[in-house]
Motif scaffolding. Structure first.
Motif, mmCIF file in Angstrom:
data_model
loop_
_atom_site.group_PDB
_atom_site.id
_atom_site.type_symbol
_atom_site.label_atom_id
_atom_site.label_comp_id
_atom_site.label_asym_id
_atom_site.label_seq_id
_atom_site.Cartn_x
_atom_site.Cartn_y
_atom_site.Cartn_z
ATOM 1 N N LEU A 109 0.827 -1.199 0.000
ATOM 2 C CA LEU A 109 0.000 0.000 0.000
ATOM 3 C C LEU A 109 0.867 1.256 0.000
ATOM 4 C CD1 LEU A 109 -1.866 -2.304 1.140
ATOM 5 C CD2 LEU A 109 -3.069 -0.504 2.356
ATOM 6 N N LYS A 110 0.423 2.252 -0.738
ATOM 7 C CA LYS A 110 1.111 3.536 -0.753
ATOM 8 C C LYS A 110 0.161 4.620 -0.281
ATOM 9 C CE LYS A 110 4.512 2.397 -4.292
ATOM 10 N NZ LYS A 110 5.140 2.781 -5.572
ATOM 11 N N LEU A 111 0.657 5.503 0.562
ATOM 12 C CA LEU A 111 -0.181 6.523 1.170
ATOM 13 C C LEU A 111 -0.443 7.662 0.197
ATOM 14 C CD1 LEU A 111 -1.508 7.407 3.867
ATOM 15 C CD2 LEU A 111 0.601 8.670 4.334
ATOM 16 N N ILE A 112 -1.715 8.013 0.047
ATOM 17 C CA ILE A 112 -2.100 9.103 -0.855
ATOM 18 C C ILE A 112 -2.208 10.414 -0.069
ATOM 19 C CG2 ILE A 112 -3.809 9.910 -2.518
ATOM 20 C CD1 ILE A 112 -4.744 6.991 -2.790
ATOM 21 N N TYR A 113 -3.074 10.418 0.927
ATOM 22 C CA TYR A 113 -3.290 11.560 1.810
ATOM 23 C C TYR A 113 -3.607 11.029 3.201
ATOM 24 C CZ TYR A 113 -3.610 15.540 -1.448
ATOM 25 O OH TYR A 113 -3.344 16.548 -2.351
ATOM 26 N N TYR A 114 -3.397 11.883 4.194
ATOM 27 C CA TYR A 114 -3.828 11.534 5.520
ATOM 28 C C TYR A 114 -4.290 12.789 6.260
ATOM 29 C CZ TYR A 114 0.706 13.117 7.403
ATOM 30 O OH TYR A 114 1.803 13.864 7.759
ATOM 31 N N SER A 115 -4.956 12.541 7.376
ATOM 32 C CA SER A 115 -5.510 13.635 8.171
ATOM 33 C C SER A 115 -5.336 13.313 9.650
ATOM 34 C CB SER A 115 -6.996 13.809 7.850
ATOM 35 O OG SER A 115 -7.609 14.671 8.787
ATOM 36 N N VAL A 116 -4.872 14.282 10.406
ATOM 37 C CA VAL A 116 -4.675 14.062 11.846
ATOM 38 C C VAL A 116 -5.848 14.604 12.664
ATOM 39 C CG1 VAL A 116 -2.177 14.071 11.569
ATOM 40 C CG2 VAL A 116 -3.358 16.187 12.200
ATOM 41 N N GLY A 117 -6.835 15.141 11.987
ATOM 42 C CA GLY A 117 -8.022 15.632 12.679
ATOM 43 C C GLY A 117 -8.864 16.457 11.734
ATOM 44 N N ALA A 118 -10.070 16.756 12.155
ATOM 45 C CA ALA A 118 -10.986 17.541 11.322
ATOM 46 C C ALA A 118 -10.339 18.862 10.930
ATOM 47 C CB ALA A 118 -12.296 17.769 12.060
ATOM 48 N N GLY A 119 -10.419 19.164 9.629
ATOM 49 C CA GLY A 119 -9.873 20.412 9.112
ATOM 50 C C GLY A 119 -8.402 20.371 8.760
ATOM 51 N N ILE A 120 -7.747 19.235 8.994
ATOM 52 C CA ILE A 120 -6.303 19.127 8.747
ATOM 53 C C ILE A 120 -6.033 17.951 7.827
ATOM 54 C CG2 ILE A 120 -4.019 18.869 9.777
ATOM 55 C CD1 ILE A 120 -5.318 19.722 12.457
ATOM 56 N N THR A 121 -5.392 18.220 6.692
ATOM 57 C CA THR A 121 -5.004 17.140 5.784
ATOM 58 C C THR A 121 -3.574 17.366 5.328
ATOM 59 O OG1 THR A 121 -5.817 18.278 3.803
ATOM 60 C CG2 THR A 121 -7.379 16.826 4.962
ATOM 61 N N ASP A 122 -2.934 16.290 4.889
ATOM 62 C CA ASP A 122 -1.555 16.401 4.423
ATOM 63 C C ASP A 122 -1.284 15.344 3.366
ATOM 64 O OD1 ASP A 122 1.515 17.164 6.256
ATOM 65 O OD2 ASP A 122 0.954 17.419 4.155
ATOM 66 N N LYS A 123 -0.337 15.661 2.483
ATOM 67 C CA LYS A 123 -0.013 14.749 1.390
ATOM 68 C C LYS A 123 0.804 13.577 1.898
ATOM 69 C CE LYS A 123 0.062 18.418 -2.095
ATOM 70 N NZ LYS A 123 0.894 19.155 -3.078
ATOM 71 N N GLY A 124 0.562 12.445 1.231
ATOM 72 C CA GLY A 124 1.370 11.268 1.482
ATOM 73 C C GLY A 124 2.388 11.085 0.379
ATOM 74 N N GLU A 125 2.610 9.855 0.004
ATOM 75 C CA GLU A 125 3.651 9.521 -0.968
ATOM 76 C C GLU A 125 3.214 9.756 -2.407
ATOM 77 O OE1 GLU A 125 4.776 5.495 -0.383
ATOM 78 O OE2 GLU A 125 6.353 5.489 -1.898
ATOM 79 N N VAL A 126 1.929 9.536 -2.703
ATOM 80 C CA VAL A 126 1.446 9.611 -4.094
ATOM 81 C C VAL A 126 0.171 10.455 -4.193
ATOM 82 C CG1 VAL A 126 2.532 7.493 -4.927
ATOM 83 C CG2 VAL A 126 0.346 7.349 -3.739
ATOM 84 N N PRO A 127 0.226 11.754 -3.910
ATOM 85 C CA PRO A 127 -0.995 12.558 -3.857
ATOM 86 C C PRO A 127 -1.503 13.096 -5.194
ATOM 87 C CG PRO A 127 0.885 13.911 -3.296
ATOM 88 C CD PRO A 127 1.421 12.515 -3.532
#
Lengths: 116, 116
Positions: B43-61
């Motif tokens: 699996l490769k990470l696309i995006y992730y979020s640490v909480g509501a309103g916060i997102t961040d790019k992963g390896e293949v966004p």
């Protein structure tokens, strides 16, 4: 960047026997977590076992145990008394607490077939 | 508890179409993730979020967008579908406290997406 390597694309084992799946990783971190996930044909990702790097004792979950060699950066999975239901893809995964942020880095997987 | 629920389970898109993959969790987890799994790969990470309103790019966004307006929901949007986005997509969640023990991720059953 962290890397996880699973050098065995496929493995086969006779039912009731023991099999070991290998995993090596590369990291500059000292505090991290390692996981083995199982993915059966149903495609679910199921957590099998986890190991915290600061713990010297190898993790054990019933028939599943790990051989964690921190200096060698090795994290192998041993399945004892293999059962037909163990047939699946097995993924080794790394998660650090610093430079890798919050993501899991997966290996490419080992396909395990348990023969009746 | 339902855990992590993904919809749809299967979808076929034409090149250039757009769609949203839905993911919801009922475990009050703060962290949520989107992965893609290409054939024979981990699996490769696309995006992730640490909480509501916060997102961040992963390896293949590239080619994807996400939003996290609530704790429960983390939709993944494909704006202009391309054949290279043919894959199986997994959503996952975990409950993590900064500085605390890393918790394992719980996965949905996946969405198989084909772009033709």
């Amino acid at each position: 960047a962290q890397t996880v390597t699973q050098s065995q694309p496929e493995m086969s084992v006779q039912e009731a026997e023991t099999v070991t799946l290998s995993c090596t990783y590369d990291t500059s971190e000292n505090n991290y977590y390692l996981f083995w996930y199982k993915q059966p044909p149903s495609r679910q990702m199921i957590l099998v076992i986890r190991q915290e790097a600061y713990k010297q004792q190898n993790a054990t979950e019933n028939r599943f145990s790990v051989n964690f060699q921190k200096a060698a950066k090795s994290f192998s999975l041993k399945i004892s008394d293999s059962q037909l239901g163990d047939t699946a893809m097995y993924f080794c995964a790394f998660r650090g607490k610093k430079s890798s942020g919050d993501k899991l880095t997966f290996g490419t997987g080992t396909r395990l077939a348990v023969r009746p | 508890n339902a855990g992590v629920t993904q919809t749809p389970k299967f979808r076929i898109l034409k090149i250039g179409q757009s769609m949203t993959l839905q993911c919801t969790q009922d475990m009050n987890h703060n962290y949520m993730y989107w992965y893609r799994q290409d054939p024979g790969m981990g699996l490769k990470l696309i995006y992730y979020s640490v909480g509501a309103g916060i997102t961040d790019k992963g390896e293949v966004p590239n080619g994807y967008n996400v939003s996290r307006s609530t704790t429960e929901d983390f939709p993944l949007r494909l704006e202009l579908a391309a054949p290279s986005q043919t894959s199986v997509y997994f959503c996952a969640s975990s409950y993590d406290v900064p500085g605390g023990r890393i918790q394992p991720q719980h996965f949905g059953d996946g969405t198989r997406l084909s772009i033709l």
